[in-house]
Design an enzyme around this catalytic site. Sequence first.
Site, mmCIF file in Angstrom:
data_model
loop_
_atom_site.group_PDB
_atom_site.id
_atom_site.type_symbol
_atom_site.label_atom_id
_atom_site.label_comp_id
_atom_site.label_asym_id
_atom_site.label_seq_id
_atom_site.Cartn_x
_atom_site.Cartn_y
_atom_site.Cartn_z
ATOM 1 C CB THR A 13 26.046 42.557 26.708
ATOM 2 O OG1 THR A 13 25.976 41.847 25.466
ATOM 3 C CG2 THR A 13 24.816 42.223 27.533
ATOM 4 C CD GLU A 128 28.163 43.805 44.724
ATOM 5 O OE1 GLU A 128 28.320 42.567 44.737
ATOM 6 O OE2 GLU A 128 28.156 44.507 45.745
ATOM 7 C CE LYS A 204 32.218 35.527 37.594
ATOM 8 N NZ LYS A 204 30.993 34.868 37.075
ATOM 9 N N GLY A 301 24.295 38.956 32.256
ATOM 10 C CA GLY A 301 23.260 39.575 31.440
ATOM 11 C C GLY A 301 23.344 41.087 31.490
#
Length: 410
Positions: A13, A128, A204, A301
């Site tokens: 993806t 990022e 994270k 996504g």
Amino acid sequence: MTVIKVAILGFGTVGEGVYRTIQSHAEELTASLGKKVEVAAVLIKNKQKERNISEDVLITTEFADVLSLPQLDIVVEAIVDKEPTFSFLKKAIERGCHIITANKEMFAHHGKELLDLAEKNNVSVGFEATVAGGIPVIQTLRQLLNINRVQKVQGILNGTSNFILTEMREKKQSFAQALQLAQENGFAEADPTNDVEGFDAFYKTMILSRIAFGEEPNWRDVERKGITAITSELIETAETLGLRFKHIACISRLGNQIKATVKPALVGTEHPFYHVEGVQNAINVHSDIVGAITLQGPGAGMFPTASAIIEDLVYVCQNPPAKRSVSSAGDTATILKKGQIKEIWLVHGLSNIQTSSSITKIEHVAEETFIIMAAKKDVEQLAKLEAALVYYPILGEYAPVHQPTTITAL
């Protein structure tokens, strides 16, 4: 016109999103960089699978083929797991390539080593996309750290957990029902442990800590709790109080010590995370000059993550490698004074609770459910005595339903 040659490792993806974005935004990239950006190679697992990739791009299952290209400027890594990705990126840096990664687990474990190696080889590292998908939080922190001293960072960093909590509240579903829906929609893996138990958010958080404060807390000292103990009944009770459950990561500095937690908490209508719903992520940054700012957007996504990678591509090309990896935020001990130990809690699993010198009962809100004010150590001690007790902090102000007074957590 000179050309910037890019290799993409992985064509799932994220990898496909990066490839398609380079094609669709070729003019914008050229305008920003003064050079044309071309994908020179794509590393894949299965050569038999059909992919919509230009014929002039090298498609290979061997990383050695990628390193053997006559020109290679940037390597974008969009795979999973710590290995072989870490080894691939080390070799790319040693070859003299800038690297960009979306792999939070690998970067949480090996980011410092990659940054140090990149500095030695005079190349840049973009990461990022490892935190909060398309939200430019790392670039924002880099800019804030020019003058501002970051004091605290809070975040909703996992869209899967946020989606589950939203579905449980809005549709009155159980945790199992909301999880199944997340899996059916592709928001959760078949094994959702990393998401619902807080591991994904933990990785994270460690990356954010290094950017905000120049260092990480000891991983073993970080309180990490998932959302699996939150029931639909607790969510309904919280809603009657004007509160919503959110899975929140928090990093702050106390003197020379970095403190971090990743756990469920309750927020009221005035909190910036109250309206962060579904798969959205959000970051709230407190600093000494600008105050508090909140960034919100899609946390995962194809194109949100590709957006972060493409912005990193521009960043690594335009910024000199030296002295731009991490910075210390300075001593912000004044933000967390030793006396500020009282917090507001929702506790469930007690038939009654008495006000004492260490615990103040604010409100009895439902059967076996109370709002109290106490230090964390006292709540933990209470939990040791009551095996069925669950407890969640309330962030910010809380207005008791049956009293006019507004109480603020310290």
